[in-house]
Design an enzyme around this catalytic site. Structure first.
Site, PDB file in Angstrom:
ATOM      1  N   GLU A  60       8.468   3.002  13.670  1.00  0.00           N
ATOM      2  CA  GLU A  60       9.005   3.340  12.361  1.00  0.00           C
ATOM      3  C   GLU A  60       9.173   4.864  12.344  1.00  0.00           C
ATOM      4  OE1 GLU A  60       9.610   0.954   9.658  1.00  0.00           O
ATOM      5  OE2 GLU A  60       7.564   0.924   8.919  1.00  0.00           O
ATOM      6  N   ASN A  87       0.804  -1.232   0.000  1.00  0.00           N
ATOM      7  CA  ASN A  87       0.000   0.000   0.000  1.00  0.00           C
ATOM      8  C   ASN A  87       0.836   1.281   0.000  1.00  0.00           C
ATOM      9  OD1 ASN A  87       0.775  -0.382   2.669  1.00  0.00           O
ATOM     10  ND2 ASN A  87      -1.120   0.453   3.497  1.00  0.00           N
ATOM     11  N   GLN A 130      -8.465  -8.925  -3.120  1.00  0.00           N
ATOM     12  CA  GLN A 130      -8.787  -7.873  -2.156  1.00  0.00           C
ATOM     13  C   GLN A 130     -10.170  -7.293  -2.453  1.00  0.00           C
ATOM     14  OE1 GLN A 130      -7.051  -7.369   0.488  1.00  0.00           O
ATOM     15  NE2 GLN A 130      -8.316  -5.685   1.263  1.00  0.00           N
ATOM     16  N   GLY A 179       2.833  -5.251   7.553  1.00  0.00           N
ATOM     17  CA  GLY A 179       1.813  -6.027   6.857  1.00  0.00           C
ATOM     18  C   GLY A 179       0.707  -6.411   7.812  1.00  0.00           C
ATOM     19  N   SER A 180       0.048  -7.504   7.503  1.00  0.00           N
ATOM     20  CA  SER A 180      -1.125  -7.892   8.298  1.00  0.00           C
ATOM     21  C   SER A 180      -0.703  -8.495   9.637  1.00  0.00           C
ATOM     22  CB  SER A 180      -1.952  -8.904   7.512  1.00  0.00           C
ATOM     23  OG  SER A 180      -1.183 -10.054   7.272  1.00  0.00           O
ATOM     24  N   LYS A 196      12.402  -7.737   0.673  1.00  0.00           N
ATOM     25  CA  LYS A 196      11.419  -8.455  -0.157  1.00  0.00           C
ATOM     26  C   LYS A 196      10.165  -7.586  -0.236  1.00  0.00           C
ATOM     27  CE  LYS A 196       7.841 -10.899   0.429  1.00  0.00           C
ATOM     28  NZ  LYS A 196       7.067 -10.539  -0.763  1.00  0.00           N
ATOM     29  N   VAL A 206       0.208 -12.379   9.490  1.00  0.00           N
ATOM     30  CA  VAL A 206       1.555 -12.706   9.005  1.00  0.00           C
ATOM     31  C   VAL A 206       2.598 -12.224  10.021  1.00  0.00           C
ATOM     32  CG1 VAL A 206       3.241 -12.335   7.156  1.00  0.00           C
ATOM     33  CG2 VAL A 206       0.843 -12.717   6.584  1.00  0.00           C
ATOM     34  N   GLY A 207       2.372 -11.062  10.610  1.00  0.00           N
ATOM     35  CA  GLY A 207       3.297 -10.539  11.622  1.00  0.00           C
ATOM     36  C   GLY A 207       3.452 -11.498  12.795  1.00  0.00           C
ATOM     37  N   GLU A 258     -10.238  -5.634  10.327  1.00  0.00           N
ATOM     38  CA  GLU A 258      -9.682  -4.726   9.331  1.00  0.00           C
ATOM     39  C   GLU A 258     -10.134  -5.186   7.948  1.00  0.00           C
ATOM     40  OE1 GLU A 258      -5.458  -4.899   8.401  1.00  0.00           O
ATOM     41  OE2 GLU A 258      -5.368  -2.721   8.496  1.00  0.00           O
ATOM     42  N   GLU A 301       5.000  -3.791  12.170  1.00  0.00           N
ATOM     43  CA  GLU A 301       3.964  -2.750  12.008  1.00  0.00           C
ATOM     44  C   GLU A 301       2.794  -3.421  11.308  1.00  0.00           C
ATOM     45  OE1 GLU A 301       4.000   0.227  13.157  1.00  0.00           O
ATOM     46  OE2 GLU A 301       6.106   0.386  13.728  1.00  0.00           O
TER      47      GLU A 301
HETATM   48  P1  NAD Z   1       0.486  -9.101   4.131  1.00  0.00           P
HETATM   49  O1  NAD Z   1       0.699  -9.405   5.560  1.00  0.00           O
HETATM   50  O2  NAD Z   1      -0.360 -10.015   3.341  1.00  0.00           O
HETATM   51  O3  NAD Z   1       1.880  -9.041   3.360  1.00  0.00           O
HETATM   52  C1  NAD Z   1       2.928  -8.186   3.797  1.00  0.00           C
HETATM   53  C2  NAD Z   1       4.238  -8.756   3.271  1.00  0.00           C
HETATM   54  O4  NAD Z   1       4.479 -10.005   3.910  1.00  0.00           O
HETATM   55  C3  NAD Z   1       4.255  -9.013   1.770  1.00  0.00           C
HETATM   56  O5  NAD Z   1       5.526  -8.696   1.263  1.00  0.00           O
HETATM   57  C4  NAD Z   1       4.009 -10.512   1.702  1.00  0.00           C
HETATM   58  O6  NAD Z   1       4.508 -11.100   0.523  1.00  0.00           O
HETATM   59  C5  NAD Z   1       4.770 -10.993   2.926  1.00  0.00           C
HETATM   60  N1  NAD Z   1       4.351 -12.292   3.449  1.00  0.00           N
HETATM   61  C6  NAD Z   1       3.124 -12.857   3.366  1.00  0.00           C
HETATM   62  N2  NAD Z   1       3.137 -14.063   3.967  1.00  0.00           N
HETATM   63  C7  NAD Z   1       4.403 -14.258   4.437  1.00  0.00           C
HETATM   64  C8  NAD Z   1       5.041 -15.301   5.168  1.00  0.00           C
HETATM   65  N3  NAD Z   1       4.374 -16.387   5.531  1.00  0.00           N
HETATM   66  N4  NAD Z   1       6.334 -15.166   5.489  1.00  0.00           N
HETATM   67  C9  NAD Z   1       7.016 -14.050   5.152  1.00  0.00           C
HETATM   68  N5  NAD Z   1       6.462 -13.035   4.462  1.00  0.00           N
HETATM   69  C10 NAD Z   1       5.168 -13.131   4.115  1.00  0.00           C
HETATM   70  O7  NAD Z   1      -0.053  -7.594   4.061  1.00  0.00           O
HETATM   71  P2  NAD Z   1      -0.441  -6.749   2.772  1.00  0.00           P
HETATM   72  O8  NAD Z   1      -1.725  -7.289   2.227  1.00  0.00           O
HETATM   73  O9  NAD Z   1       0.721  -6.610   1.843  1.00  0.00           O
HETATM   74  O10 NAD Z   1      -0.677  -5.309   3.418  1.00  0.00           O
HETATM   75  C11 NAD Z   1      -1.825  -4.969   4.093  1.00  0.00           C
HETATM   76  C12 NAD Z   1      -1.623  -5.038   5.589  1.00  0.00           C
HETATM   77  O11 NAD Z   1      -0.506  -4.256   5.964  1.00  0.00           O
HETATM   78  C13 NAD Z   1      -2.796  -4.465   6.365  1.00  0.00           C
HETATM   79  O12 NAD Z   1      -3.077  -5.288   7.461  1.00  0.00           O
HETATM   80  C14 NAD Z   1      -2.271  -3.117   6.832  1.00  0.00           C
HETATM   81  O13 NAD Z   1      -2.895  -2.610   7.985  1.00  0.00           O
HETATM   82  C15 NAD Z   1      -0.843  -3.425   7.064  1.00  0.00           C
HETATM   83  N6  NAD Z   1      -0.042  -2.207   7.071  1.00  0.00           N
HETATM   84  C16 NAD Z   1       0.430  -1.764   8.267  1.00  0.00           C
HETATM   85  C17 NAD Z   1       1.172  -0.591   8.321  1.00  0.00           C
HETATM   86  C18 NAD Z   1       1.705  -0.069   9.625  1.00  0.00           C
HETATM   87  O14 NAD Z   1       2.637   0.717   9.597  1.00  0.00           O
HETATM   88  N7  NAD Z   1       1.146  -0.456  10.762  1.00  0.00           N
HETATM   89  C19 NAD Z   1       1.441   0.108   7.143  1.00  0.00           C
HETATM   90  C20 NAD Z   1       0.951  -0.381   5.945  1.00  0.00           C
HETATM   91  C21 NAD Z   1       0.217  -1.554   5.916  1.00  0.00           C
END
Ligand code: NAD
Length: 500
Positions: free
Chosen positions: A467, A155, A334, A231-232, A178, A235-236, A388, A253
């Site tokens: 961050e 995003n 999405q 990310g989500s 990555k 996954v985090g 979310e 984050e």
């Molecule tokens: P996502 O968690 O699906 O993916 C994020 C990243 O993780 C991508 O690069 C993805 O390829 C990688 N990933 C996915 N599965 C993995 C695994 N098993 N092991 C290692 N890496 C893996 O999230 P998204 O759909 O790309 O982004 C949307 C999410 O990000 C939302 O939940 C949003 O709130 C969050 N986000 C948070 C912040 C913040 O600063 N808090 C900022 C932007 C987005």
């Protein structure tokens, strides 16, 4: 696959190299899925290993480059990004879909953090402090940690890589990133800017591909000392668990469900403006998106009516057309998630006032467009109030008082951003004190962070790190406390206490 589509490679050790398997993955424009942006390296473990090799090797020299010189390279990168802002923003809109003025803002964030961290090259302050013993000196200093692995979302495809990178680089670390599968092009542009600024080979490496095939080996490599993930939350959590046994620094984050409180004394037109921008900016695909609008019952009717009117007038379409105000969802999956949530909201008893349907008419035919959706009559227990959605959907939840509004706002597993619209300074300060979130706005929506302040969330949005701002330096450095004794004898702390 179209054979004449441009082919993009990984950036490892200062070279553009294909995935060792030779595999490629398509990247298409979400506003027009007939528009193939290019074929990107579908990398795997061998490519990650090569990138970590390069980063580990480069670390030996980069950590010894004086921080002011590192800062000069970052400063040049900021200038290059400024010169190429229009080009990189247009490419970002094409791969990610956000409207052009927001894509420019995304590149601008990279510029801002470059200049902030460049200046930090001449500070990187530690502390000096008196020793408890005579003829002894005490200080602390920041040291780099080593190779950092970054896993980033789609995003903010340039801003987020830049936030992490600039802080890590000024501290003397090297990087393997990555990027998200949907937005590798912007990260490769960022790599190009760093290379042209004179960053030595191996200091910054990009490996494109999927989370499981690239993210997992990056997390598992023992030479990677920091994992910084955005990310989500799901996954985090998995990344956090995977890193626990090796005690890597882990910086997370994650998601948000950000509330705007609108009080009965608020300027309602201002609050509506704020809610439109906060809920539908970046098609609602911001971690800080204003997805819960907690409105005093005395203001709810006027606020909701005006909000629905304004949402229904938003121009949705290809972000490269300057008059459009909202772009598509990032991809088909999405879009379907958002459409599913629209049905969930209706079945839970919320009233859909406008939007929520897929747009397929002229200008929308081949894209993942949804009309911005406003739900009224929300309740804190609804799934659409708790989960979310990450799309152009917002929900009005009526409340009776500020206390109730704060209680509803805090009744969430997330704690990223928060806001209040009020003209009463006392109410603003109570909300500032009591809202459980890492970011708080008065008379602004929940989006719009500036790069010189810490950015991050409480509760399940984050894991206690930040961050951006100078707080980011803590993720990317280890403290070393230093004692220098010039008394000529072994003075024992806590034992040889000077007597008067
Ligand atoms: P996502 O968690 O699906 O993916 C994020 C990243 O993780 C991508 O690069 C993805 O390829 C990688 N990933 C996915 N599965 C993995 C695994 N098993 N092991 C290692 N890496 C893996 O999230 P998204 O759909 O790309 O982004 C949307 C999410 O990000 C939302 O939940 C949003 O709130 C969050 N986000 C948070 C912040 C913040 O600063 N808090 C900022 C932007 C987005």
């Amino acid at each position: 696959m179209t054979s004449h589509a441009p082919v993009f490679k990984n950036y490892i050790n200062g070279e553009w190299v294909p995935a060792q398997s030779g595999q490629l993955v398509e990247n298409r424009n979400p506003a027009d899925n007939t528009d193939l942006i290019g074929l990107f390296a579908a990398s795997g473990e061998a490519d990650v290993k090569a990138a970590v090799d390069a980063a580990a090797q480069a670390f030996k020299k980069w950590r010894l480059v004086p921080a002011p010189q590192r800062g000069e390279i970052l400063y040049r990168a900021g200038q290059i990004l400024k010169e190429r802002k229009e080009q990189y923003a247009a490419a970002m809109t094409r791969e990610m879909g956000k409207v052009l003025k927001e894509a420019r803002g995304d590149v601008q964030e990279a510029i801002d953090i470059a200049f902030l961290m460049a200046g930090e090259g001449r500070r990187l302050f530690g502390q000096t402090t008196p020793s408890e013993l005579p003829n002894k000196f005490a200080m602390s200093m920041r040291c780099p940690v080593g190779v950092c692995g970054f896993i980033t979302p789609w995003n903010f495809p340039m801003a987020i890589p830049a936030w992490k990178s600039m802080a890590a680089l000024i501290c003397g670390n090297t990087i393997v990133i990555k990027p998200a599968t949907d937005t590798p092009h912007s990260t490769l542009h960022f790599a190009e800017a760093l290379r042209d600024a004179g960053l030595p080979p191996g200091v910054f490496n990009v490996v494109t591909g999927s989370g499981s095939r690239v993210g997992t080996p990056l997390i598992n490599d023992a030479r990677v000392k920091v994992i910084s993930f955005t990310g989500s939350t799901d996954v985090g959590r998995r990344i956090n668990e995977a890193c626990a046994s090796t005690f890597k620094h882990v910086h997370l984050e994650m998601g948000g469900k950000n509330p705007i409180i609108v009080m009965d004394d608020a300027n309602i037109d201002l609050a509506v403006d704020g809610a439109i921008w906060g809920a539908f900016g970046t098609t609602g695909q911001r971690c800080t998106a204003s997805s819960r609008l907690i409105v005093h019952k005395k203001a709810a009717a006027e606020f909701t009516r005006k909000l629905a009117e304004r949402a229904s007038e938003l121009k949705v379409g290809n972000g490269l057309i300057e008059s459009n105000e909202m772009g598509p969802a990032i991809n088909e999956a999405q879009m379907k998630t958002v459409l599913d949530y629209i049905e969930i909201g209706k079945s839970e008893g919320a009233t859909l006032l406008t939007g929520g349907e897929r747009l397929t008419g002229p200008g929308h035919k081949n894209g993942w467009f949804i009309a911005p959706a406003v739900f009224a009559d929300g309740h804190r227990n609804m799934r659409i109030a708790r989960e979310e959605i990450f799309g152009a959907v917002t929900l009005v939840i009526p409340v009776d008082s500020l206390e109730e509004a704060i209680d509803v706002a805090n009744d969430s597993e997330y704690g990223l951003s928060s806001a209040i619209f009020t003209q009463d300074i006392n109410r603003a300060f109570v909300a500032m004190r009591d809202l459980e979130a890492g970011i708080f706005y008065v008379n602004l929506p929940t989006i719009g962070a500036e790069t010189h302040l810490p950015f991050g969330g409480w509760k399940q949005t984050g894991n206690g790190h930040r961050e951006a701002g100078l707080a980011a330096l803590d993720v990317f450095s280890e403290w070393k406390s230093v004692y220098v004794d010039y008394s000529g004898r072994i003075q024992k702390a806590q034992i040889d206490i000077p007597q008067d």
